[in-house]
Design an enzyme around this catalytic site. Structure first.
Site, PDB file in Angstrom:
ATOM      1  N   SER A 160      60.383  45.309  28.484  1.00 58.18           N
ATOM      2  CA  SER A 160      60.760  43.634  28.746  1.00 58.18           C
ATOM      3  C   SER A 160      60.178  42.724  27.210  1.00 58.18           C
ATOM      4  O   SER A 160      60.615  41.311  27.317  1.00 58.18           O
ATOM      5  CB  SER A 160      60.410  43.569  29.821  1.00 58.18           C
ATOM      6  OG  SER A 160      59.136  43.948  30.031  1.00 58.18           O
ATOM      7  N   VAL A 220      60.150  44.046  20.745  1.00 62.80           N
ATOM      8  CA  VAL A 220      60.591  46.039  20.006  1.00 62.80           C
ATOM      9  C   VAL A 220      60.011  46.218  19.577  1.00 62.80           C
ATOM     10  O   VAL A 220      59.302  45.670  18.969  1.00 62.80           O
ATOM     11  CB  VAL A 220      61.680  44.728  19.536  1.00 62.80           C
ATOM     12  CG1 VAL A 220      62.715  46.352  18.800  1.00 62.80           C
ATOM     13  CG2 VAL A 220      62.839  44.279  20.096  1.00 62.80           C
ATOM     14  N   VAL A 221      59.976  47.347  19.238  1.00 64.94           N
ATOM     15  CA  VAL A 221      58.797  48.453  18.526  1.00 64.94           C
ATOM     16  C   VAL A 221      59.651  48.759  17.308  1.00 64.94           C
ATOM     17  O   VAL A 221      60.625  49.190  17.829  1.00 64.94           O
ATOM     18  CB  VAL A 221      58.549  49.482  19.233  1.00 64.94           C
ATOM     19  CG1 VAL A 221      57.327  50.171  18.451  1.00 64.94           C
ATOM     20  CG2 VAL A 221      57.531  48.761  20.615  1.00 64.94           C
ATOM     21  N   ASP A 275      42.132  48.517  33.701  1.00 65.71           N
ATOM     22  CA  ASP A 275      43.690  49.358  33.452  1.00 65.71           C
ATOM     23  C   ASP A 275      44.029  50.187  33.492  1.00 65.71           C
ATOM     24  O   ASP A 275      44.997  51.003  32.100  1.00 65.71           O
ATOM     25  CB  ASP A 275      44.621  48.221  33.535  1.00 65.71           C
ATOM     26  CG  ASP A 275      46.337  48.708  33.802  1.00 65.71           C
ATOM     27  OD1 ASP A 275      46.273  48.961  35.088  1.00 65.71           O
ATOM     28  OD2 ASP A 275      46.789  47.969  32.856  1.00 65.71           O
TER      29      ASP A 275
END
EC number: 2.7.11.24
Length: 501
Positions: free
Chosen positions: A32, A35-36, A148
């Site tokens: 979302s 881009v990789v 996290d």
């Protein structure tokens, strides 16, 4: 073009030499937030991961999170923390929207490793946990709370190296920071959330919240599935107390949330379940440490440094070879204390990007306003390459990359003082032997996927990117660390076991 070259801008433009340095080869992940892509470093021949973050400033909260993570990954340089190699200089200081970040490569994450392997050895468990605690020791020494930690935020490769990523929710703790402000946006994954965070139990939070998460991750390694998969906060507390037993009256009395205090006080008394029963066949020393990590009361949990001295790590841990970070200056995170406009965040992110462009940083500090560039930047060229490859992905084609058009000769990036080789690069546990150079996946003896090169995180985290790995040849490590790690590897040849071939 010649006229422009005569204006004194070539030196300025030469900072864009890295545009020719990286050649995008394929899009390997989309999420979302961007881009990789896999790319080749044309200077070394190695492959890198480039993450393009789209429309960074569409939402100020997201842009602030990205700023926080970029800053922390610059300040926290450690072998067990994912590293930003470089950030492309945007074409305009005041108008850029996208960011291109170059990362070191990792093949997968701990979630996929656990999911794909039901025969990880006790040695794997030990080495994974050691690296995780060593990284947290460094992070906590800098007064940073990750907040996290979960398997998807622990990147991994075929040599069993793991690296902590996703610092978007992390916070730096300062003595005068009000806890109410410090924790108001806490939204971390429930399954790995410490009990004191499930109902705002305690008025003062400590690094013990991360230690609990480490315990949950370790338990998941041993079980092959999450330990506390709660459906909601109440269910989460029920699962915790089913295993750990009812908390003591003293612990309950210190809970500040009245509803949580009443709920636990009225809960039927639950006995503690022996960990040997919950984790049959596990190493007793591993279970002893796990019990310490999963203490219900945060004051009963060890620090990361204390956990590393546990007998479970005998022969592996060495406090003298575990780097300690210095506390981070309050000035680095002054922006957390004020309301930021979009242009404020843009300027702060631009300032962070300049950390990877030393010459441009000097111009910036001297007051040189470079808001309009005379040449297309590396980002412009990457946009074209990404667009070309994404179009092929959308059409289901195996698209070849566009040919690079050199507008200047590539130039080596200025090496920063912090650019040092990973001192643990030689200390590894091979998950599989015999992988051919250039292959993008690793398999175990049963020919099933071990670390899939296509398991890419769909996270807003700038560090949550995995790409196909061709491990770069590193320079010689620091002598002391290298000797220590080699001694450790040589001294326990059977302990550092390989999976069946």
């Amino acid at each position: 073009m010649d006229a422009k070259k005569g204006s004194g801008e070539p030196e300025f433009f030469s900072e864009y030499g890295d545009a020719s340095r990286y050649e995008v080869t394929e899009v390997v992940g989309k999420g979302s937030y961007g881009v990789v892509a896999a790319a080749v470093d044309t200077h070394t021949g190695g492959r890198v991961a480039i993450k393009k973050i789209n429309d960074v400033f569409e939402h100020i909260s997201d842009a602030t999170r990205i700023l926080r993570e970029i800053k922390l990954l610059r300040l926290l340089r450690h072998p067990d923390i994912v590293e930003i190699k470089h950030i492309m200089l945007p074409p305009s200081r005041r108008e850029f929207r996208d960011i291109y970040i170059i990362f070191e490569l990792m093949e997968s994450d701990l979630h996929q490793v656990i999911k794909a392997n039901d025969d990880l050895t006790p040695e794997h468990h030990q080495f994974f946990l050691y690296q995780l605690l060593r990284g947290m020791k460094y992070i906590h020494a800098a007064s940073v709370f990750h907040r996290d930690l979960k398997p998807k935020n622990i990147l991994a490769n075929a040599d069993c190296k793991v690296k902590i990523c996703d610092f978007g929710l992390a916070r730096v703790s300062f003595d005068d920071t009000p806890s109410a402000i410090f924790w108001t946006d806490y939204v971390a994954t429930r399954w790995y959330r410490a009990p004191e965070l499930c109902g705002s139990f305690f008025s003062k939070y400590t690094p013990a919240i991360d230690i609990w998460s480490v315990g949950c991750i370790f338990a998941e390694m041993l079980m092959g599935k999450p330990l506390f998969p709660g459906k909601n906060v109440v269910h989460q507390l029920d699962l915790m107390t089913d295993l750990l037993g009812s908390p003591s009256g003293e612990t309950i009395s210190r809970i500040r949330n009245e509803k949580a205090r009443r709920y636990l006080g009225n809960m039927r008394k639950k006995p503690r379940v022996p960990f040997s029963q919950k984790f049959p066949g596990a190493d007793p020393m591993a279970l002893h440490l796990l019990e310490r990590l999963l203490a219900f009361d945060p004051k009963d949990r060890p620090t990361a440094a204390e956990a590393l001295t546990d007998p479970y790590f005998t022969g592996l841990a060495n406090s003298e070879r575990e780097p300690i970070a210095q506390p981070i200056s309050k000035l680095e995170f002054e922006f957390e204390r004020r309301k930021l406009a979009k242009d404020d965040v843009r300027e702060l992110i631009y300032r962070e990007i300049l950390e990877y462009h030393p010459q441009m940083m000097q111009k910036y500090l001297r007051g040189g306003d470079q808001s309009n560039f005379l040449y297309p930047s590396g980002v412009d060229r990457f946009k074209r390459q990404f667009a070309h490859l994404e179009e092929g992905v959308a059409q289901g084609d195996k698209t070849s990359p566009q040919l690079r058009q050199h507008v200047s000769l590539p130039r080596e990036r200025v090496v920063r003082n912090g650019d040092e080789p990973d001192p643990t690069a030689d200390y590894c546990i091979k998950l599989h032997v015999g992988e051919q150079p250039g292959h993008s996946s690793v398999t175990d003896g049963l020919n099933k996927p071990l670390l899939s090169a296509r398991n890419f995180l769909k996270s807003e985290s700038i560090g949550a990117s995995q790409c196909v790995v061709i491990k770069e040849k590193r320079e010689k490590d620091e002598e002391s660390m290298s000797e220590y790690m080699n001694e450790a590897a040589d001294g326990v040849p059977h302990k550092i076991a390989q999976l069946k071939t």
